[in-house]
Design an enzyme around this catalytic site. Structure first.
Site, PDB file in Angstrom:
ATOM      1  N   SER A 261       0.855  -1.201   0.000  1.00 53.08           N
ATOM      2  CA  SER A 261       0.000   0.000   0.000  1.00 53.08           C
ATOM      3  C   SER A 261       0.883   1.240   0.000  1.00 53.08           C
ATOM      4  CB  SER A 261      -0.867   0.016   1.254  1.00 53.08           C
ATOM      5  OG  SER A 261      -0.039   0.206   2.403  1.00 53.08           O
ATOM      6  N   ASP A 262       0.272   2.369  -0.267  1.00 60.15           N
ATOM      7  CA  ASP A 262       1.003   3.614  -0.080  1.00 60.15           C
ATOM      8  C   ASP A 262       0.804   4.029   1.382  1.00 60.15           C
ATOM      9  OD1 ASP A 262       1.495   6.440  -2.329  1.00 60.15           O
ATOM     10  OD2 ASP A 262       2.485   5.860  -0.465  1.00 60.15           O
ATOM     11  N   TRP A 263       1.568   4.986   1.783  1.00 64.26           N
ATOM     12  CA  TRP A 263       1.706   5.401   3.183  1.00 64.26           C
ATOM     13  C   TRP A 263       0.355   5.653   3.869  1.00 64.26           C
ATOM     14  CZ3 TRP A 263       6.704   6.941   5.282  1.00 64.26           C
ATOM     15  CH2 TRP A 263       6.634   7.485   6.556  1.00 64.26           C
ATOM     16  N   SER A 265      -2.446   4.499   3.563  1.00 67.36           N
ATOM     17  CA  SER A 265      -3.636   4.625   2.702  1.00 67.36           C
ATOM     18  C   SER A 265      -4.762   3.711   3.155  1.00 67.36           C
ATOM     19  CB  SER A 265      -3.264   4.326   1.247  1.00 67.36           C
ATOM     20  OG  SER A 265      -2.717   3.027   1.143  1.00 67.36           O
TER      21      SER A 265
END
Ligand code: GLC
Length: 720
Positions: A261-263, A265
């Site tokens: 995942s992105d930070w 998210s």
């Protein structure tokens, strides 16, 4: 290492920790057992930290060696950490931002720079690189344009594949190979209004034709990891989008690598209004196929309950952990947890002369000459140059410049002083915020005086580093008023003025382009920006960059891109005043500088393209060739990029007025001419029809072999 046996020996908590990624500040707390600061905020225990699977943000070999050693002492299963970092355009030796690297149209130098970045990263302990970013970009307001190679899916697909191979080498077998992670999946660059993190919403047609292909190209090139994006796509946040990851990425494309995942998210799906709480975040994310949770702790805290409630199956956890362990095995971490990490080699390779030379060459090739009316190149015998403006004396590395330090970068004034030791190179303004210079009368008077005194002036303007990059979108992408005023005053004092732009996005130059005789962009050129600038200004190297994103007259034209549709009421021509057509009453439709545009110190003449045949039989496997003769009609050697475009004139879905389908860089001596030949075959004419099938439809096409997306005469081809 028998990763299946290892998996069987792990507890659920240990598996969930393996699926969790925390910043080095969390893991590297130094207080080995007590949980403080960021870790406490994530609700982590010492056991969670001890069994963590990966970390992001490490900076040096020394730090990685210490962290990996400490981790292996604590981890109950002795599973080495993955060290991940955003090495977007260099690790310590910084080369131009990707929007500049895209402007080189040179896959070899892009590959070489990625190899350099991988080597400096590997000796500094990095095992996974959060790059390439292949998001298609069409809106100059978006801050992350700087990370992309531009507005064309076909071109971004090629560049993304080159970057994957540049980082991963021969399937991670090389000592300095690192795993690549393609991002941000998917369509993050379509942020509405060009405002970062904003929602994205589009038809399947646009998604499949433009926003999706480059991720697929990275997967087909063997990328080891995919990062999901912050945005909601058509109402579903990508962080928990089961169709996007499980059905499309893993099902249809067959990707069985790691998805991260992105930070934070996962949590942000609450802000999206897609879920109510962090437990639902964990459920959506794991059922959405994401293996590693970056900088949030929903898996750790909620997965056991979700399994007990039958909402998640243990097999899903095992599959995710197996993919992570398989990546570690592929990287050889079980045999050698430090891989190429070496304090000695870090000192030897980072910023070494060979790397600086490559960074300088890349900065030279990325630069794009936009306008030049008799000012450049400057003579080698010039006696005095006034370097003026807010960015005259500062290194310009750009956003995401990793371990790069602008203090180690060459500024324009330093570059010119090194190149012309006997000339007087003055510097006025030097390094300011670029917003207030001309309102400072003293500074303005000094600039005018310096301009008057010198034989020529280089005005260093544009954007400071923090005006682009993540979270840094702009509503107005023109030059600040203070800079526009500086141009007017300085050019009035000395007409022999060239404007050097530093920018992380296309700029709207419609209201300044007539105020100076020469403009060029160096994007954010990195460590050797100033020395590259000097070589370009003195003609020691020629400009050969070509834009991969359209530059508008005015921000009001955004989003603006070359492969647009014709509409039912096309404007007859740029200077037409006809009403009731698709137009602005106060601005041209066309960009100021189109996709593919770039000038040189020489000139090129393109002959009429010649087709070997004017028909192609569908399904026959036939090919035709399109040839064009290009001549260097100037007095110095130069490189141009011959671009192959097509247009499907009539189709079951309306098609763009042009589509890039090939290119070739050629370097010609003065007076030399060469014939460039492209092979044209059916699949170049294909598109995703309403049925979802990729196919070419019979009918008439136009083809161009041109120097940019707005030039050249079409030749007809019929698919029968
Ligand atoms: C950021 C970015 C992403 C980056 C990640 C880790 O928020 O969106 O591109 O890889 O965090 O730094």
């Amino acid at each position: 290492m028998d990763i299946y046996a290892l998996l069987k020996s792990m507890t659920l908590e240990e598996k969930l920790a393996q699926m969790s990624q925390y910043g080095t500040s969390v893991l590297d707390s130094g207080a080995a057992d007590d949980v403080t600061g960021p870790a406490r905020d994530l609700g982590l225990t010492a056991e969670h930290i001890a069994a963590a699977g990966s970390t992001l943000g490490s900076g040096t070999a020394e730090q990685v060696i210490a962290m990996q050693k400490a981790h292996l002492e604590k981890d109950p299963n002795k599973i080495p950490l993955l060290f991940m970092r955003d090495v977007i355009h260099g690790y310590r030796t910084i080369y131009p931002i990707p929007l500049g690297m895209g402007a080189t149209w040179d896959e070899k130098i892009v590959y070489d720079c990625c190899r350099m970045a991988a080597k400096e990263s590997a000796v500094s302990g990095i095992t996974v690189n959060f790059s390439p970013m292949v998001d298609l970009v069409r809106d100059c307001r978006w801050g992350r344009n700087m990370e992309s190679t531009g507005e064309d899916a076909w071109y971004n697909s090629r560049m993304g594949a080159v970057m994957v191979k540049g980082y991963q080498g021969d399937d991670l077998k090389g000592k300095y190979d690192i795993a690549a992670c393609v991002k941000h999946f998917a369509a993050y660059g379509a942020a509405e209004s060009g405002r970062d993190y904003n929602t994205t919403d589009m038809s399947d047609y646009t998604f499949y034709e433009h926003y999706l292909p480059a991720y697929r190209a990275a997967v087909d090139a063997g990328v080891e990891m995919v990062m999901t994006s912050f945005n909601a796509l058509n109402g579903v946040p990508c962080a928990g989008n089961q169709w996007l990851v499980n059905d499309l990425l893993r099902g249809e494309w067959g990707f069985d690598g790691v998805v991260i995942s992105d930070w934070n998210s996962f949590y942000e799906m609450i802000n999206h209004g897609f879920i109510e709480n962090s437990k639902q975040a964990a459920e959506k994310a794991v059922n959405g196929g994401t293996d590693i949770e970056m900088m949030s702790s929903t898996y750790i805290h909620h997965m056991k309950a979700l399994i007990d409630e039958g909402k998640v199956r243990k097999e899903q956890i095992d599959r995710a952990v197996l993919r992570i362990l398989r990546l570690k095995e592929k990287l050889g971490l079980f045999e050698n947890p430090l891989r190429a990490t070496s304090v000695e080699e870090e000192a030897k390779y980072c910023l070494c002369e060979e790397h600086r030379t490559l960074a300088r060459r890349a900065a030279e090739q990325a630069a794009v000459l936009l306008k030049n009316e008799g000012v450049l190149p400057l003579s080698e015998n010039i006696k005095s140059i006034a370097v003026i403006g807010p960015f005259a004396a500062c290194g310009m590395n750009g956003w995401w410049s990793c371990q790069g330090d602008t203090k180690e970068s060459v500024s324009v004034v330093d570059g010119l002083r090194a190149a012309l030791p006997h000339a007087e190179i003055t510097c006025t303004a030097g390094c300011t915020d670029g917003l207030h210079d001309s309102s400072n009368d003293t500074m303005l008077e000094k600039a005018i005086a310096a301009a008057r005194e010198a034989e020529a002036v280089i005005l260093c303007l544009g954007e400071q580093e923090g005006w682009s990059g993540e979270g840094n979108s702009r509503a107005d992408v023109g030059l600040p008023a203070a800079q526009k005023e500086l141009i007017r005053h300085v050019v009035a004092a000395n007409p022999r003025t060239a404007v050097l732009l530093f920018n992380g996005r296309p700029l709207a130059l419609g209201d300044v382009i007539n105020d100076a005789p020469a403009f060029f962009t160096m994007w954010q050129p990195g460590t050797e920006g100033g020395s590259a600038a000097a070589n370009l200004l003195l003609g020691r190297v020629n400009f050969n960059g070509h834009l991969t994103m359209s530059f508008p007259y005015h921000v009001g034209q955004a989003p603006i891109y070359y492969n647009r549709m014709n509409t039912g009421r096309p404007k007859p021509g740029d200077d037409s005043t006809m009403g009731y057509v698709s137009r602005y009453v106060d601005c041209p439709n066309a960009p100021l500088f189109p996709f593919g545009y770039g000038l040189s110190y020489t000139t090129f003449a393109y002959g009429k393209p010649i087709l070997s045949a004017n028909t192609l039989k569908k399904g026959s496997g036939e090919q035709v060739t399109l040839s064009v003769t290009v001549k260097n009609t100037g007095y110095v050697a130069g490189t141009t990029v011959v671009q192959l475009y097509i247009r499907d004139l009539v189709a079951s879905l309306v098609r763009p007025v042009r589509e890039l389908r090939g290119y070739e860089r050629i370097t010609l001596a003065p007076g030399e001419e060469r014939t460039v030949t492209f092979t044209v075959e059916e699949d170049m004419l294909a598109f995703r029809t309403e049925s979802g099938k990729i196919e070419a439809e019979t009918g008439d096409f136009h083809l161009w072999a041109a120097s940019d997306a707005a030039s050249g005469e079409p030749v007809p081809l019929t698919l029968v």
